[in-house]
Design a protein around this motif. Structure first.
Motif, PDB file in Angstrom:
ATOM      1  N   ALA A  29      41.679  94.739  -2.032  1.00  0.00           N
ATOM      2  CA  ALA A  29      42.798  95.213  -2.851  1.00  0.00           C
ATOM      3  C   ALA A  29      42.776  96.717  -3.114  1.00  0.00           C
ATOM      4  O   ALA A  29      43.772  97.401  -2.876  1.00  0.00           O
ATOM      5  CB  ALA A  29      42.853  94.425  -4.161  1.00  0.00           C
ATOM      6  N   PRO A  30      41.652  97.285  -3.601  1.00  0.00           N
ATOM      7  CA  PRO A  30      41.670  98.727  -3.869  1.00  0.00           C
ATOM      8  C   PRO A  30      41.825  99.561  -2.607  1.00  0.00           C
ATOM      9  O   PRO A  30      42.437 100.637  -2.637  1.00  0.00           O
ATOM     10  CB  PRO A  30      40.328  98.989  -4.562  1.00  0.00           C
ATOM     11  CG  PRO A  30      39.467  97.833  -4.202  1.00  0.00           C
ATOM     12  CD  PRO A  30      40.385  96.668  -4.020  1.00  0.00           C
ATOM     13  N   GLY A 246      51.245  93.020  -3.528  1.00  0.00           N
ATOM     14  CA  GLY A 246      51.032  93.596  -4.862  1.00  0.00           C
ATOM     15  C   GLY A 246      50.329  94.938  -4.815  1.00  0.00           C
ATOM     16  O   GLY A 246      50.578  95.818  -5.645  1.00  0.00           O
ATOM     17  N   ASP A 247      49.459  95.120  -3.816  1.00  0.00           N
ATOM     18  CA  ASP A 247      48.743  96.392  -3.667  1.00  0.00           C
ATOM     19  C   ASP A 247      49.695  97.504  -3.237  1.00  0.00           C
ATOM     20  O   ASP A 247      49.610  98.635  -3.722  1.00  0.00           O
ATOM     21  CB  ASP A 247      47.616  96.246  -2.639  1.00  0.00           C
ATOM     22  CG  ASP A 247      46.673  95.109  -2.971  1.00  0.00           C
ATOM     23  OD1 ASP A 247      46.443  94.862  -4.165  1.00  0.00           O
ATOM     24  OD2 ASP A 247      46.178  94.456  -2.034  1.00  0.00           O
ATOM     25  N   PHE A 249      52.936  97.510  -3.806  1.00  0.00           N
ATOM     26  CA  PHE A 249      53.767  97.719  -5.000  1.00  0.00           C
ATOM     27  C   PHE A 249      53.096  98.721  -5.943  1.00  0.00           C
ATOM     28  O   PHE A 249      53.715  99.679  -6.411  1.00  0.00           O
ATOM     29  CB  PHE A 249      53.997  96.382  -5.705  1.00  0.00           C
ATOM     30  CG  PHE A 249      54.650  96.479  -7.056  1.00  0.00           C
ATOM     31  CD1 PHE A 249      56.030  96.404  -7.183  1.00  0.00           C
ATOM     32  CD2 PHE A 249      53.879  96.633  -8.193  1.00  0.00           C
ATOM     33  CE1 PHE A 249      56.628  96.493  -8.436  1.00  0.00           C
ATOM     34  CE2 PHE A 249      54.469  96.723  -9.444  1.00  0.00           C
ATOM     35  CZ  PHE A 249      55.856  96.653  -9.568  1.00  0.00           C
ATOM     36  N   LEU A 250      51.800  98.502  -6.203  1.00  0.00           N
ATOM     37  CA  LEU A 250      51.073  99.391  -7.117  1.00  0.00           C
ATOM     38  C   LEU A 250      50.974 100.799  -6.554  1.00  0.00           C
ATOM     39  O   LEU A 250      51.123 101.785  -7.287  1.00  0.00           O
ATOM     40  CB  LEU A 250      49.678  98.825  -7.383  1.00  0.00           C
ATOM     41  CG  LEU A 250      48.809  99.620  -8.369  1.00  0.00           C
ATOM     42  CD1 LEU A 250      49.490  99.776  -9.723  1.00  0.00           C
ATOM     43  CD2 LEU A 250      47.442  98.971  -8.531  1.00  0.00           C
ATOM     44  N   ALA A 251      50.724 100.923  -5.254  1.00  0.00           N
ATOM     45  CA  ALA A 251      50.643 102.244  -4.631  1.00  0.00           C
ATOM     46  C   ALA A 251      51.976 102.971  -4.729  1.00  0.00           C
ATOM     47  O   ALA A 251      52.032 104.185  -4.992  1.00  0.00           O
ATOM     48  CB  ALA A 251      50.214 102.123  -3.176  1.00  0.00           C
ATOM     49  N   GLY A 252      53.071 102.244  -4.509  1.00  0.00           N
ATOM     50  CA  GLY A 252      54.391 102.842  -4.643  1.00  0.00           C
ATOM     51  C   GLY A 252      54.636 103.317  -6.061  1.00  0.00           C
ATOM     52  O   GLY A 252      55.222 104.389  -6.286  1.00  0.00           O
ATOM     53  N   PHE A 253      54.170 102.529  -7.027  1.00  0.00           N
ATOM     54  CA  PHE A 253      54.309 102.908  -8.436  1.00  0.00           C
ATOM     55  C   PHE A 253      53.514 104.172  -8.749  1.00  0.00           C
ATOM     56  O   PHE A 253      54.039 105.143  -9.290  1.00  0.00           O
ATOM     57  CB  PHE A 253      53.833 101.756  -9.332  1.00  0.00           C
ATOM     58  CG  PHE A 253      53.989 102.025 -10.800  1.00  0.00           C
ATOM     59  CD1 PHE A 253      55.092 101.560 -11.480  1.00  0.00           C
ATOM     60  CD2 PHE A 253      53.040 102.761 -11.495  1.00  0.00           C
ATOM     61  CE1 PHE A 253      55.248 101.830 -12.843  1.00  0.00           C
ATOM     62  CE2 PHE A 253      53.173 103.034 -12.840  1.00  0.00           C
ATOM     63  CZ  PHE A 253      54.291 102.565 -13.524  1.00  0.00           C
TER      64      PHE A 253
END
Length: 309
Positions: A29-30, A246-247, A249-253
């Motif tokens: 994930a990270p 989800g990963d 998504f978080l990177a885009g955020f």
């Protein structure tokens, strides 16, 4: 995407996702977050550990070929490179068999990594890499050095500890949950679920977290910042697989959130668009260019619904 280079450290697992058909893909994930941050023009610094073995050498070569720094990836002569058996269910959801006693369970708290994190714009981490005491202690040292902690809860039963989750939430500036994780955290805290807004308020009040994201799959996502809650719909796409969605998504955020003067609309539009863009492709880290993504994003604008706080 920015004038000033954004720098983000990602801590935790780097591994091979091995599928039943024999295909192997770099993951964790990270690391998936680091990959997509790099695609968004962010300078990503991965802190992890691999084994001194063939799989580790292949993983390191792939990461270098993706132009992601390997300076924070330690090489262990005691523990092997991690492999995770990944299977897909009838809903294209990934299920993982995660073996213990691998290199990223033993990430050392190196002086150069602590110094690096103190100069970064953010540190991204989850719960899985904290299952072992060695990596857990390293993470606890790093969050003290970081100016902005991003906690992607990412619960993988049975590899998490409730006491540690609470400890990390107290150190967090931005927390990301999915709906199931939000309910589970409330259970840990002895709080009954009323609705999403009540749940988010409770977590913010309990841990002093200013920003919370809740991803809801096909139902979009919630973003809470300061005194507002925004509900964002998803982008209709044909799902290829959900590994790493989800990963991304978080990177885009994060890539948009750390730009100066970005609005909630711009931040979440970038997040939802990147999540959808990757879900429509095969694998967590498909090959694409920033131009490819921006073209997709321009054609799929996301408009939020502001909710009462």
């Amino acid at each position: 995407m920015t004038n000033k280079k954004i720098n983000v450290a990602c801590f935790g697992e780097v591994l091979w996702d091995t599928f039943v058909d024999g295909n192997r893909r770099a993951g964790g994930a990270p690391f998936n977050v680091a990959y997509h941050l790099s695609k968004m023009g962010v300078e990503a610094y991965m802190i992890s550990s691999i084994g001194d073995d063939r799989l580790g050498a292949e993983l390191l070569e792939k990461i270098r070929n993706w132009n992601i720094s390997t300076a924070g990836i330690q090489i262990s002569d005691q523990f092997p490179t991690s492999q995770v058996l990944a299977t897909m269910d009838e809903n294209n959801e990934a299920q993982y068999e995660i073996v213990e006693g691998v290199a990223w369970d033993y990430i050392e708290a190196l002086p150069q990594d602590k110094a690096k994190v103190s100069t970064m714009d953010a540190l991204v981490f989850g719960t899985l890499a904290a299952r072992n005491e060695r990596s857990r202690n390293t993470l606890l040292e790093l969050v003290e050095k970081s100016p902005f902690n991003v906690f992607d809860i990412n619960l993988r039963p049975p590899h998490y500890d409730v006491t540690l989750i609470k400890q990390l939430l107290h150190k967090t500036q931005l927390a990301k949950f999915n709906k199931a994780e939000l309910r589970l955290i409330l259970d840990f805290l002895g709080k009954s679920y009323q609705d999403e807004v009540d749940s988010i308020r409770f977590i913010q009040d309990t841990f002093g977290i200013m920003e919370v994201i809740v991803s809801k799959g096909s139902k979009g996502a919630l973003y809470v910042c300061k005194d507002a809650i925004y509900n964002y719909p998803t982008i209709p796409i044909t799902v290829k697989d959900t590994v790493g969605s989800g990963d991304s998504f978080l990177a885009g955020f994060i890539s948009k959130r750390l730009e100066k003067n970005s609005t909630a609309q711009e931040i979440m539009s970038n997040a939802v668009s990147l999540g959808a863009f990757i879900t429509a492709q095969q694998g967590a880290c498909p090959d694409y260019s920033l131009t490819d993504f921006l073209s997709f994003s321009d054609q799929n604008q996301v408009n939020p619904i502001k909710m009462d706080y």
